[in-house]
Design an enzyme around this catalytic site. Structure first.
Site, short mmCIF file in Angstrom:
data_model
loop_
_atom_site.label_atom_id
_atom_site.label_comp_id
_atom_site.label_asym_id
_atom_site.label_seq_id
_atom_site.Cartn_x
_atom_site.Cartn_y
_atom_site.Cartn_z
N SER A 154 42.79 7.16 -24.06
CA SER A 154 42.40 5.76 -23.91
C SER A 154 42.94 5.17 -22.62
CB SER A 154 42.94 4.96 -25.10
OG SER A 154 44.33 5.17 -25.24
N CYS A 155 43.80 5.91 -21.93
CA CYS A 155 44.30 5.45 -20.63
C CYS A 155 43.15 5.38 -19.63
CB CYS A 155 45.33 6.44 -20.08
SG CYS A 155 46.90 6.39 -20.92
N VAL A 156 43.37 4.59 -18.59
CA VAL A 156 42.41 4.56 -17.49
C VAL A 156 43.13 5.03 -16.23
CG1 VAL A 156 41.05 3.07 -15.98
CG2 VAL A 156 40.96 2.75 -18.44
#
Lengths: 161, 205
Positions: free
Chosen positions: A28-30
């Site tokens: 879910s990190c960018v």
């Protein structure tokens, strides 16, 4: 010899060719990449959460949060010799890894993507490529000679961004 | 909210004992389910930097089956099973007669619900044991499942737990089948604001 520099969750790194920035297992990190083509200098920021508002600013790690990580990478790139006006952004990640259930429904990936975009817009940095959302994990390699991002997803062919 | 970095040795030992009892119960459930002898590694209760979690199972780029459940009740948290690709195929081949699946990427409805059921049984057995010791009912949510990179799955599960601190409290254990290398990693992450209740319920607050 290419020097592979891993960028972990909540970290940022800046490097020049012939080094190569890498991130394995983006969920879910960018990952925000900024690149100055003329100076062949690039940076990755591994953003975990959208917003640092309400968190004790003395304790906060600015590179975890989109609202603080984006301006920070921008300023640090300039300190390392990149031209601010030449910087272009690519963003990758922001997946929802587990299908939602009745008791767990998170939009954290989507929120991260939106927050990074908002912060880029405030700095007037153009986004020239994007691969975000969905429900698959991603890995990235940043070629600092060309500015190309090599994106891999489990069971799929490597793509270039 | 309890600052997890201030936990004492005794408190960590007590949490590890919880892990021991929970995973002991889960191991016998799995043994019964598979009709095989299952050994259990010594569980650990650790305060870990979130960046180091993936290293417990060989780094962030491993292909793993993740089964994720929420722990609900007065003591809440998250429960994550990470099962290496090889083990997940073996489980499916054992549990579904005639299953010839070659990659978890090609799983169908049947395989999906079978893996989720494995998660359900293990989490249920683990949390039942915990409910008894703590005298606090704990239930698990419906399982959610994904086959992907270990780093991506862990990242998603812990991201919003580490907004303030970089540390998570994690009770971790793994199962190993007697002869073949059937390996399952179990992670229990109590919610930070449940920790005090958990410690109190086992008499080490």
């Amino acid at each position: 010899m290419t020097d592979f520099i891993p960028v972990g969750m909540g970290e940022f790194k800046i490097a020049r060719h012939p080094s190569c920035l890498v991130v394995y297992g983006i969920g879910s990190c960018v990952i925000l990449s900024l690149y100055d083509e003329k100076n062949k200098i690039g940076g990755f920021s591994h953003v975990m959460l959208p917003d640092s508002t309400g968190i004790d600013q003395e304790k906060v790690n600015p590179s975890k949060f989109a609202d603080t990580a984006v301006p920070m990478l921008y300023e640090k790139m300039a300190e390392e010799g990149a031209f601010k006006s030449k910087l272009v952004a690519k963003i990758v990640g922001g997946a929802e890894m587990f299908p939602p259930t009745e008791d767990f429904n998170s939009n954290i990936g989507k929120d991260n993507v939106e927050a990074v975009k908002k912060a880029l817009e405030a700095l007037k940095i153009p986004i020239i490529a994007e691969d975000t959302g969905g429900n698959r994990g991603r890995s990235l390699e940043f070629d600092l000679e060309s500015g190309v991002l090599r994106l891999s997803v489990l069971g799929e062919e490597t793509r270039e961004l | 909210m309890e600052d997890i970095t201030n936990l004492t040795r005794t408190q960590l030992d007590a949490l590890r004992e919880i892990g021991n009892i929970g995973s002991g119960n889960a191991a016998s459930a799995l043994a019964q389910f598979l009709n095989r002898k299952i050994d259990m590694a010594v569980p650990s209760a650790k305060i870990l930097d979130f960046k180091d979690i993936a290293d417990l199972i060989g780094g962030p780029a491993q292909s793993v089956m993740g089964i994720f459940l929420k722990v609900m009740g007065e003591i809440s948290g998250r429960f994550l099973l990470l099962i290496p690709e090889k083990t997940s195929l073996k489980l499916l081949h054992t549990l579904i007669p005639g299953c010839e699946l070659d990659s978890p990427l090609n799983m169908g409805e049947m395989e999906n619900s079978c893996m989720k059921e494995v998660g359900n049984i293990l989490a249920g057995a683990f949390l039942n044991a915990l409910s008894v010791i703590t005298q606090t009912p704990m239930l698990n949510s419906l399982p959610s499942m994904a086959f992907d990179l270990s780093g991506s799955l862990i990242n998603y599960v812990v991201a919003d737990m580490v907004a303030v601190s970089d540390k998570v409290l994690m009770i971790e254990t793994s199962f190993i089948e007697e002869e073949e290398d059937l390996k399952i990693h179990i992670f229990l992450l109590p919610d930070p604001d449940s920790l005090q209740k958990l410690l109190k319920s086992i008499g080490v607050a």
